[in-house]
Design an enzyme around this catalytic site. Structure first.
Site, short mmCIF file in Angstrom:
data_model
loop_
_atom_site.label_atom_id
_atom_site.label_comp_id
_atom_site.label_asym_id
_atom_site.label_seq_id
_atom_site.Cartn_x
_atom_site.Cartn_y
_atom_site.Cartn_z
N CYS A 12 -1.13 5.82 -20.97
CA CYS A 12 -0.99 4.36 -20.97
C CYS A 12 -0.83 3.95 -19.51
O CYS A 12 -0.46 4.76 -18.67
CB CYS A 12 0.24 3.86 -21.74
SG CYS A 12 0.21 4.16 -23.52
N TYR B 209 4.06 7.10 -22.57
CA TYR B 209 4.29 8.53 -22.77
C TYR B 209 4.77 9.20 -21.48
O TYR B 209 4.31 8.87 -20.38
CB TYR B 209 3.00 9.19 -23.25
CG TYR B 209 3.06 9.69 -24.67
CD1 TYR B 209 3.60 8.91 -25.69
CD2 TYR B 209 2.58 10.97 -25.01
CE1 TYR B 209 3.65 9.37 -26.99
CE2 TYR B 209 2.62 11.43 -26.31
CZ TYR B 209 3.17 10.63 -27.30
OH TYR B 209 3.22 11.09 -28.59
N ASN C 55 2.00 7.79 -16.74
CA ASN C 55 2.62 8.86 -17.51
C ASN C 55 3.10 9.97 -16.59
O ASN C 55 3.26 9.74 -15.39
CB ASN C 55 1.62 9.40 -18.55
CG ASN C 55 0.92 8.28 -19.31
OD1 ASN C 55 -0.25 8.02 -19.08
ND2 ASN C 55 1.62 7.60 -20.19
N ARG D 38 -4.81 6.97 -12.43
CA ARG D 38 -4.65 5.61 -12.95
C ARG D 38 -3.55 4.86 -12.21
O ARG D 38 -3.66 3.66 -11.97
CB ARG D 38 -4.35 5.67 -14.46
CG ARG D 38 -5.57 6.00 -15.30
CD ARG D 38 -5.27 5.97 -16.78
NE ARG D 38 -4.51 7.11 -17.24
CZ ARG D 38 -3.26 7.10 -17.64
NH1 ARG D 38 -2.58 5.96 -17.66
NH2 ARG D 38 -2.65 8.21 -18.04
#
Length: 329
Positions: free
Chosen positions: A2, A82, A175, A228
């Site tokens: 995420c 997560y 994460n 990310r």
């Protein structure tokens, strides 16, 4: 998997957004939880009552509601992401503590706390106990990003017995690894910039850029949490500043479009597909929740109006038709 992003607009509006990346089809939709709602925790079957109403994304799982993110009537917003391989959860509850499963923490936070300062004051009484989430039959390894009307952005990462607040000055979360690692890793990308690089001489040859965008050379393009994080931090830092809430929501969708995962691009070792099931955006100021699903490009929103807050039962909002095209003539 995420990605979360927090920004402030020019008019002082605070927005927190997240992608929900998961392999199991969660099938959530916008969900309202009212004041005075009683829910039973998985640990010791203790009962809790919400003090504040809130709206977010979730669904009924078993006998209780699962909420992945949301904003309450006091302007506190929270999202869970997560954190596999890093979390510590207690095996047993402790008397005289608030014992909750990891997937229940958002229900407790949004229903109980008005500000991050209040959350911080209650952490000593909070005890996260390992318990499976209904239907998924797994213990979810989570950490949480929180923001409020002061503009503060923090993270709770349960890596040891005692919980604490980590200030998140970047306003981004993904994460594993933990937040400190991601922040340090940004030092590897000091050369990445929006501005075009100048031509460079090699002997008698002048090397000119092929086209625009040379400043972004080296910006990572994969979907691992570190990649990310860097990508979201870069786009958040350099995207044109939004004037207001509406522009801020659009900015968040543009930022998160760089990290959203289509089906088929990330396949796990178990041959399951991890993908971005939805994007949720919370506005602390207007107490509004924006939502769009994987196969729905329209953005729907739910605002905590006085009429909605007067409800005494939860409300699951149904989404419109999944595929919609606006024809023009």
């Amino acid at each position: 998997m995420c990605t979360g992003v927090f920004t402030k607009t020019k008019d002082g509006t605070y927005l927190l957004s997240r992608t929900m990346d998961f392999v199991f089809p969660l099938e959530p939709s916008p969900l309202f939880i009212p004041r005075g709602f009683e829910w039973q925790a998985a640990v010791k079957k203790a009962s809790f009552n919400t003090q504040f109403g809130f709206v977010g994304a979730g669904r009924l799982l078993g006998d209780t509601y699962f909420v992945a993110d949301g904003v309450n009537e006091k302007g506190l917003s929270v999202a869970e992401l997560y954190l596999p391989g890093e979390v510590y959860y207690a095996e047993h509850p402790i008397n005289n503590k608030v014992n909750v499963a990891p997937h229940e923490l958002i229900l407790w936070l949004l229903g109980t706390c008005a500000t991050i300062e209040e959350v911080e004051g209650k952490l000593a009484d909070l005890h996260i106990v390992s318990a499976m989430i209904p239907e998924l039959n797994i213990v979810t390894p989570l950490h949480w990003i929180l923001t409020d009307l002061t503009g503060r952005c923090v993270v709770i990462e349960p890596t040891e017995e005692d919980l604490s607040i980590k200030e998140n000055k970047i306003g981004v979360m993904t994460n594993t690894p933990c937040l400190e690692w991601h922040i340090e890793n940004l030092r590897n990308y000091l050369h990445v910039r929006p501005k075009q690089y100048e031509p460079v001489r090699f002997g008698e040859y002048i090397a000119n850029p092929f086209s625009q965008g040379t400043g972004t050379t080296g910006l990572p393009g994969g979907f691992t949490p570190p990649e990310r994080f860097v990508r979201a931090a870069f786009f958040k830092e350099h995207i044109e500043e939004a004037e207001n809430e509406e522009q801020g929501v659009y900015n968040h969708y543009h930022i998160l479009s760089t990290v959203r995962i289509p089906k088929g691009i990330v396949v796990t070792a178990a041959d399951t597909v991890d993908y971005s099931q939805y994007v949720g955006t919370m506005c602390n100021n207007s107490k509004t929740y924006y939502y769009s699903a994987y196969d729905q490009h329209d953005i729907v929103k739910v605002t905590l109006t006085e009429e909605l807050l007067a409800r005494t039962t939860p409300k699951q909002f149904e989404l419109a038709a999944k595929f919609k095209v606006h024809a023009i003539e």
